[in-house]
Design an enzyme around this catalytic site. Structure first.
Site, PDB file in Angstrom:
ATOM      1  N   SER A  24       0.828  -1.211   0.000  1.00 30.22           N
ATOM      2  CA  SER A  24       0.000   0.000   0.000  1.00 30.22           C
ATOM      3  C   SER A  24       0.864   1.263   0.000  1.00 30.22           C
ATOM      4  O   SER A  24       0.534   2.251  -0.675  1.00 30.22           O
ATOM      5  CB  SER A  24      -0.958  -0.008   1.190  1.00 30.22           C
ATOM      6  OG  SER A  24      -0.258  -0.118   2.408  1.00 30.22           O
ATOM      7  N   ASN A  25       1.963   1.260   0.736  1.00 28.74           N
ATOM      8  CA  ASN A  25       2.874   2.407   0.697  1.00 28.74           C
ATOM      9  C   ASN A  25       3.546   2.529  -0.662  1.00 28.74           C
ATOM     10  O   ASN A  25       3.750   3.631  -1.179  1.00 28.74           O
ATOM     11  CB  ASN A  25       3.930   2.290   1.787  1.00 28.74           C
ATOM     12  CG  ASN A  25       3.394   2.612   3.165  1.00 28.74           C
ATOM     13  OD1 ASN A  25       2.402   3.300   3.310  1.00 28.74           O
ATOM     14  ND2 ASN A  25       4.066   2.110   4.190  1.00 28.74           N
ATOM     15  N   LEU A 104      18.749  -5.569   6.649  1.00 32.86           N
ATOM     16  CA  LEU A 104      19.875  -5.701   5.736  1.00 32.86           C
ATOM     17  C   LEU A 104      21.172  -5.452   6.475  1.00 32.86           C
ATOM     18  O   LEU A 104      21.215  -4.714   7.461  1.00 32.86           O
ATOM     19  CB  LEU A 104      19.703  -4.742   4.566  1.00 32.86           C
ATOM     20  CG  LEU A 104      18.637  -5.232   3.569  1.00 32.86           C
ATOM     21  CD1 LEU A 104      17.977  -4.085   2.853  1.00 32.86           C
ATOM     22  CD2 LEU A 104      19.248  -6.220   2.587  1.00 32.86           C
ATOM     23  N   HIS A 120       8.063   3.570  10.212  1.00 34.64           N
ATOM     24  CA  HIS A 120       7.671   2.746  11.359  1.00 34.64           C
ATOM     25  C   HIS A 120       6.403   3.319  11.982  1.00 34.64           C
ATOM     26  O   HIS A 120       6.205   4.529  12.016  1.00 34.64           O
ATOM     27  CB  HIS A 120       8.795   2.722  12.395  1.00 34.64           C
ATOM     28  CG  HIS A 120       8.454   1.900  13.602  1.00 34.64           C
ATOM     29  ND1 HIS A 120       8.380   0.526  13.563  1.00 34.64           N
ATOM     30  CD2 HIS A 120       8.155   2.260  14.877  1.00 34.64           C
ATOM     31  CE1 HIS A 120       8.047   0.076  14.760  1.00 34.64           C
ATOM     32  NE2 HIS A 120       7.898   1.114  15.575  1.00 34.64           N
TER      33      HIS A 120
END
Length: 211
Positions: A24-25, A104, A120
Site C-alpha cells: 500500500s505504501n 539488511l 515505522h
C-alpha cells in the site's frame, strides 16, 4: 560532521522500493510519481518473497521487480550481497523500505549510507519493533504516530527524518488505531520523499534536515 545529499535541479530521482507484503505504501509512491512535478520515479521494486500483492502492483505499473529469498542463499551474508548488488544496479538516489520485513547487513547499509529510509508505525524512539500500535495501546499513551528514518544497523534506531502524530482514542481497538496510523504514515512517506528528492537533505549527527 554534516553529510549532505543534494539533487540536481530538474533531474528525476530514482527510487528503489523494498516490500514484503501488500504494497500500500508502494502504491502511494507510484501514484505520487505519476505527477512529473513530484520529482521521482520508482525504477524497481524488490521483495524477500514472491506471490505478494506488492509485486503485482509494480508489475501492473510496468516497474521491474526482483525477489531474493533468504532461504535461497547459503548464508545471510550472501543474501545481503545479492540485495546490495541488485539494488545498486538500478542506480537509486533513494532506497525506500516500505513494509520490508528483513534487516539488511553492513554491506548494504554502507553502500546506501544516508540513502536508505524506513517507515515505522510509532513515534520513535518509543515502541520500536513489530508491535508499535499494540504496544502503544497497552502502555496507555494518548498520542502515537509514525516515523520516517534513515536505516542503520539497529532495529528502528536510525536518525529521524519526519514524524506525524496520531491521537489514541478512548474507544480505539488495535485495528482502528493501526488503520489511522497507516493513513498518516502513507501521507508522510509521500510528502517527505517528495521533499527529499526535490530539495535534498543533510545529516548532522542525530538530526536530518530536509531541503
Amino acid at each position: 560532521m554534516a553529510r549532505a545529499i543534494e539533487r540536481v535541479a530538474g533531474m528525476t530521482a530514482r527510487l528503489v522500493v523494498l516490500i514484503s507484503g501488500s504494497g500500500s505504501n508502494l502504491q502511494a509512491l507510484i501514484d505520487a510519481c505519476a505527477d512529473p512535478a513530484y520529482g521521482a520515479e520508482v525504477v524497481a521494486v524488490g521483495a524477500d518473497r514472491d506471490g505478494i500483492e506488492g509485486l503485482n502492483r509494480a508489475e501492473r505499473a510496468g516497474i521491474p521487480t526482483f525477489v531474493h529469498k533468504v532461504r535461497d542463499f547459503a548464508a545471510r551474508s550472501d543474501w545481503d550481497s545479492a540485495m546490495t548488488e541488485t539494488v545498486a544496479g538500478y542506480e537509486p538516489d533513494l532506497v525506500v523500505s516500505a513494509g520490508f520485513l528483513k534487516l539488511l547487513g553492513d554491506g548494504f547499509l554502507e553502500r546506501f549510507d544516508g540513502r536508505y529510509i524506513n517507515t515505522h508505525n510509532s513515534l520513535l524512539p518509543s515502541f520500536p519493533g513489530m508491535r508499535g500500535p499494540a504496544a502503544a495501546l497497552e502502555y496507555g499513551v494518548k498520542v502515537t504516530g509514525a516515523t520516517l528514518f534513515l536505516c542503520d544497523a539497529g532495529v528502528d534506531t536510525g536518525q529521524i527524518i519526519a514524524q506525524v502524530a496520531v491521537p489514541v482514542l478512548d474507544d480505539d481497538s488495535l485495528e482502528t488505531l493501526t488503520e489511522r496510523i497507516k493513513v498518516a504514515e502513507r501521507q508522510q512517506l509521500v510528502d517527505t520523499v517528495g521533499a527529499m528528492v526535490r530539495g535534498g537533505w543533510r545529516v548532522e549527527g542525530r538530526r536530518v534536515v530536509v531541503g
